[in-house]
Design a protein around this motif. Structure first.
Motif, PDB file in Angstrom:
ATOM      1  N   UNK A   2       0.681  -1.222  -0.023  1.00  0.00           N
ATOM      2  CA  UNK A   2       0.065   0.034  -0.091  1.00  0.00           C
ATOM      3  C   UNK A   2       0.995   1.257  -0.021  1.00  0.00           C
ATOM      4  N   UNK A   3       0.113   2.283  -0.286  1.00  0.00           N
ATOM      5  CA  UNK A   3       1.042   3.804  -0.134  1.00  0.00           C
ATOM      6  C   UNK A   3       1.732   4.023   0.953  1.00  0.00           C
ATOM      7  N   UNK A   4       1.176   3.611   2.158  1.00  0.00           N
ATOM      8  CA  UNK A   4       2.074   4.129   3.356  1.00  0.00           C
ATOM      9  C   UNK A   4       3.496   3.422   3.217  1.00  0.00           C
ATOM     10  N   UNK A   5       3.514   1.940   2.943  1.00  0.00           N
ATOM     11  CA  UNK A   5       4.444   1.041   2.981  1.00  0.00           C
ATOM     12  C   UNK A   5       5.563   1.615   1.912  1.00  0.00           C
ATOM     13  N   UNK A   6       4.950   2.195   0.649  1.00  0.00           N
ATOM     14  CA  UNK A   6       5.730   2.472  -0.225  1.00  0.00           C
ATOM     15  C   UNK A   6       6.549   4.009  -0.015  1.00  0.00           C
ATOM     16  N   UNK A   7       5.501   4.981   0.672  1.00  0.00           N
ATOM     17  CA  UNK A   7       6.057   6.009   1.234  1.00  0.00           C
ATOM     18  C   UNK A   7       7.235   5.788   2.198  1.00  0.00           C
ATOM     19  N   UNK A   8       7.125   4.694   3.077  1.00  0.00           N
ATOM     20  CA  UNK A   8       8.484   4.499   4.082  1.00  0.00           C
ATOM     21  C   UNK A   8       9.570   4.146   3.208  1.00  0.00           C
ATOM     22  N   UNK A  10      10.369   4.989   0.163  1.00  0.00           N
ATOM     23  CA  UNK A  10      11.089   6.273  -0.436  1.00  0.00           C
ATOM     24  C   UNK A  10      11.612   6.957   0.207  1.00  0.00           C
ATOM     25  N   UNK A  11      11.177   7.384   1.710  1.00  0.00           N
ATOM     26  CA  UNK A  11      11.852   8.028   2.652  1.00  0.00           C
ATOM     27  C   UNK A  11      13.033   7.741   3.052  1.00  0.00           C
ATOM     28  N   UNK A  12      13.331   6.361   2.980  1.00  0.00           N
ATOM     29  CA  UNK A  12      14.916   6.037   3.259  1.00  0.00           C
ATOM     30  C   UNK A  12      15.887   6.431   2.239  1.00  0.00           C
ATOM     31  N   UNK A  13      15.391   6.932   1.028  1.00  0.00           N
ATOM     32  CA  UNK A  13      16.237   7.474  -0.123  1.00  0.00           C
ATOM     33  C   UNK A  13      16.024   8.936  -0.240  1.00  0.00           C
ATOM     34  N   UNK A  18      20.887   7.205  -7.201  1.00  0.00           N
ATOM     35  CA  UNK A  18      20.615   5.463  -6.853  1.00  0.00           C
ATOM     36  C   UNK A  18      19.215   5.567  -6.058  1.00  0.00           C
ATOM     37  N   UNK A  19      18.319   6.506  -6.190  1.00  0.00           N
ATOM     38  CA  UNK A  19      17.149   6.432  -5.628  1.00  0.00           C
ATOM     39  C   UNK A  19      16.183   5.385  -5.931  1.00  0.00           C
TER      40      UNK A  19
END
Ligand code: SF4
Ligand code: FES
Ligand code: FES
Lengths: 168, 265
Positions: A2-8, A10-13, A18-19
């Motif tokens: 879900x969006x929340x998991x993907x957001x997390x 993305x935040x790590x990069x 290399x993102x």
């Protein structure tokens, strides 16, 4: 995913370099493939064209666009393995796993998954183990000097129950 | 202005200008597929090989990426270059066997057939003409800002298309891709009020109708895009007329003005 998991993820990069590859790698690792809606979400989130993500996803053999089975059987189709009988190994695997007979020749690239999602059959180019050609990998284990007749025993190590309705 | 020498001929050039464009201006023919003035030189097709005989880096290189510098001297037709080009042409004949542009070039170089396996797919959306130069991808993304298409896959199986081989939601139907394609690989078709980008998974784009004659003359999303590019006070003027009606309108106004009659809008 879900969006929340993907957001997390993305935040790590935070940095731009290399993102994209980093994010896609995380998604592939967690979901086991790159789900289409995840790619669409990421295209918006990272403000890049979907065509570019799709291009990256289809370029690297590490990424897959379809869910893989629990065990991934990768047959080396590199030159050494090819001349030592890899095509016959693929043929036998197709029959044993009962997946898309004949479909594996077309464009040299294939990914076939059994109906019960227990196995996926795919190919790669040279594992760097040519001296043991032909070579087969299941998950992270490499099997060398494979012959079609050795395959059932190998598969059984991965809880393959065989194809009882046929005789091989 | 600086001076460079091509095949013994002195040419004036802008410092840093692509040598390929200098040569073209002088009428010196260097075959090239992936060079497009609106994009940065890319050096992808390798067709424009020349030999630098005097300059910072001597040896064979691509003319499109070679920056003009004072005293630079190049040769464009040495026997080594010709033989390299011939090999490339053979490769291109195999990659894009249906391309007229490649065949014409092959003919000029006296090449009848290729030693490599020809790639022919009856259902190829790019008509077995694509040489993967990437110009369409770059113009669509870098210049038009749409990014509707890109490379798909890798190596021998690389092709260009829309993601998931489905109709593109971002393609404006502008046709810039087809215009830059060096091999005329990209097909599209206008039927009444719809433009179909046949090569791009059949992406359909509505056409905008002329408010005078009613003819559908330009892709609607592209008309909107063009309007956004105008200065704010011009954005209000609707781009409602097709080119024919617009020139007729301009002519009419000019005639009225010259006769001193009042111009009704
Ligand atoms: S379709 Fe034309 S412009 Fe696009 S990559 Fe192929 S040859 Fe180049
Ligand atoms: S060709 Fe198969 S391991 Fe090298
Ligand atoms: S035009 Fe120079 S490499 Fe293509």
């Amino acid at each position: 995913m879900d969006a929340a998991q993907l957001d997390t993820i993305v935040e790590r990069y935070p940095g731009a370099t290399g993102r994209v590859l980093g994010v896609l790698e995380q998604v592939q690792r967690r979901a086991g493939y790159l789900p289409r809606d995840a790619l669409e979400y990421l295209a918006r989130k990272l403000a890049m064209p979907l065509s570019e993500l799709y291009s990256i996803a289809t370029f690297y053999s590490f990424f897959t666009l379809e869910a893989l089975g629990e065990h991934v059987v990768t047959v080396c189709m590199g030159t050494a393995c090819h001349v030592n009988g890899a095509p016959r190994i693929v043929e036998r695997l197709e029959r044993l796993l009962d997946v898309g007979a004949g479909e594996t020749t077309g464009d040299g690239k294939f990914q076939l998954t059994t109906a019960d999602h227990a196995f996926s059959l795919t190919s790669a180019r040279c594992f760097g183990a040519c001296s043991m050609a032909p070579v087969l990998r299941i998950d992270n284990r490499i099997f060398g000097y494979v012959t079609p007749d050795k395959i059932p025993a190998i598969l059984r190590q991965f809880d393959w129950e065989g194809n009882h309705h046929r005789n091989y | 202005m600086i001076r460079v020498v091509i095949n013994g001929k002195a040419c004036t050039a802008e410092k840093g200008e692509s040598l390929l464009s200098v040569a073209r201006r002088k009428g010196i023919d260097i075959p090239a597929f992936c060079y497009e003035e609106t994009l940065a030189p890319y050096g992808a097709c390798r067709m424009c090989l020349v030999e630098v005989v005097k300059g910072a880096q001597e040896g064979i290189t691509t003319a499109c990426t070679l920056a003009a510098a004072e005293g630079l001297e190049v040769l464009t037709q040495t026997s080594e270059i010709v033989s390299l080009r011939r090999a490339l042409i053979e490769l291109y004949l195999a990659q894009a066997p249906r391309s007229e542009a490649i065949r014409a070039l092959a003919q000029r170089y006296g090449i009848q057939k290729t030693r490599f396996a020809r790639k022919v797919r009856p259902d190829d959306p790019l008509q077995n003409r694509c040489i993967l130069c990437g110009l369409c991808v770059r113009i669509c993304h870098d210049v038009m800002g749409a990014g509707a298409i890109n490379y798909i896959g890798r190596g021998h199986f690389t092709e260009i298309n829309t993601p998931f081989y489905e109709e593109s939601a971002v393609c404006m139907g502008c046709g810039a891709c087809a215009r830059v394609c060096p091999t005329q690989a990209i097909a599209f078709e206008d039927i009444v009020q719809t433009r179909t980008m046949k090569s791009w998974s059949g992406t359909r784009v509505p056409l905008h109708a002329c408010s005078k004659c009613g003819r559908h003359f330009a892709p609607a999303p592209f008309v909107n895009y063009a309007r956004q590019k105008l200065a704010p006070d011009l954005q209000q003027t609707p781009l409602r007329l097709c080119p024919d009606c617009r020139s007729r309108e301009i002519a009419r106004k000019a005639v009225l003005l010259s006769t001193g009659a009042a111009v009704a809008d």
